[in-house]
Design an enzyme around this catalytic site. Sequence first.
Site, mmCIF file in Angstrom:
data_model
loop_
_atom_site.group_PDB
_atom_site.id
_atom_site.type_symbol
_atom_site.label_atom_id
_atom_site.label_comp_id
_atom_site.label_asym_id
_atom_site.label_seq_id
_atom_site.Cartn_x
_atom_site.Cartn_y
_atom_site.Cartn_z
ATOM 1 N N PRO A 147 -9.333 4.428 6.799
ATOM 2 C CA PRO A 147 -9.246 3.270 7.306
ATOM 3 C C PRO A 147 -9.658 1.927 7.639
ATOM 4 O O PRO A 147 -9.281 0.811 7.666
ATOM 5 C CB PRO A 147 -10.129 2.991 8.774
ATOM 6 C CG PRO A 147 -11.262 3.240 8.199
ATOM 7 C CD PRO A 147 -11.244 4.380 7.479
ATOM 8 N N GLU A 148 -9.393 2.218 5.578
ATOM 9 C CA GLU A 148 -9.611 0.842 5.179
ATOM 10 C C GLU A 148 -8.846 -0.176 5.144
ATOM 11 O O GLU A 148 -9.209 -1.419 5.202
ATOM 12 C CB GLU A 148 -10.190 1.025 3.566
ATOM 13 C CG GLU A 148 -11.286 1.824 2.851
ATOM 14 C CD GLU A 148 -11.549 3.623 3.376
ATOM 15 O OE1 GLU A 148 -12.263 4.146 2.956
ATOM 16 O OE2 GLU A 148 -10.211 3.982 4.108
ATOM 17 N N THR A 149 -7.863 0.250 4.179
ATOM 18 C CA THR A 149 -6.547 -0.811 4.903
ATOM 19 C C THR A 149 -6.467 -1.779 6.255
ATOM 20 O O THR A 149 -6.181 -2.502 6.551
ATOM 21 C CB THR A 149 -4.737 -0.035 4.596
ATOM 22 O OG1 THR A 149 -5.566 1.165 3.219
ATOM 23 C CG2 THR A 149 -4.136 -1.556 4.578
ATOM 24 N N LEU A 151 -8.930 -2.867 7.974
ATOM 25 C CA LEU A 151 -10.193 -3.223 8.443
ATOM 26 C C LEU A 151 -9.566 -4.546 7.023
ATOM 27 O O LEU A 151 -10.736 -5.302 6.481
ATOM 28 C CB LEU A 151 -11.299 -2.843 7.972
ATOM 29 C CG LEU A 151 -11.658 -1.540 8.554
ATOM 30 C CD1 LEU A 151 -12.658 -0.565 8.310
ATOM 31 C CD2 LEU A 151 -12.384 -2.302 10.628
ATOM 32 N N LEU A 153 -9.371 -4.192 3.566
ATOM 33 C CA LEU A 153 -9.749 -3.127 2.647
ATOM 34 C C LEU A 153 -8.863 -2.394 1.693
ATOM 35 O O LEU A 153 -7.425 -2.310 1.987
ATOM 36 C CB LEU A 153 -11.014 -2.552 2.791
ATOM 37 C CG LEU A 153 -11.970 -3.815 3.332
ATOM 38 C CD1 LEU A 153 -13.384 -3.173 3.924
ATOM 39 C CD2 LEU A 153 -12.844 -4.757 2.513
#
Length: 258
Positions: A147-149, A151, A153
Amino acid sequence: MSAADTDGWVRTRRDGAVLTVTLDRADQLNAQTPATWTALAGVGASLDPDVRVVVVRGEGRAFSAGLDRSLFSADPATGGGLGELGRLPAEEAQERIRAYQAGFRWLRSPGIVSVAAVQGHAIGAGAQLALACDLRILADDAQLRLPETTLGLVPDLTGTSTLMELVGYSRAMEICLTGRAVKAAEAQALGLANVVVPVAELDATVADLVAALTAPPVAASRATAALVRSAVRNDPATQDAAERAAQVLRLQELVSRS
């Protein structure tokens, strides 16, 4: 970082040629901190050359729910984490991340085969840790997410290259950009999971796989693993040459023993 987390909640157990690395923070779903990555890198740096298989697992009902939420604090006084990292000069921040990546990249070191035993959530850093391993056994309740993108990131713990190798360009792009969950059945269909089993059968299935991996002669096993890894990036002619060279070494060793 408090004294309580200086070991990164990482424990190890050695059984002959098999090393088991366990994230041991079940009450927090094995959430990770920089201390976790430092501890993982330390395990890799001190790896005994007689170890042939490394099993990575999480204690409790989840493999790893990803980053400890305190790392999202923008105030270094209340946890530092990403806020502190974002304040560093770019080169210093990148070097720090490089050190974190070392906690993941060693899982494909020459001489070992790594196996992730995944139950429950494997999110963010947890998913990237599972992807860093050569093989993945998933319980049927497992799900992986990057899920980084979503958020703001990016996946930065070696996850983009390992995911791309496993599922290809377009699927890796979709999984990373949407941050959606990939459940166990889909993971197997995509090639992210070698096998999916009921939760109650996870330990036994991993044990069976470890036994199979350690059964062949060690030199042949290591040489074959090296060839499979190099095949990911080599052109056919280069890979053919690598196979020839490796086979001649195997034949020479067999002849010398006869």
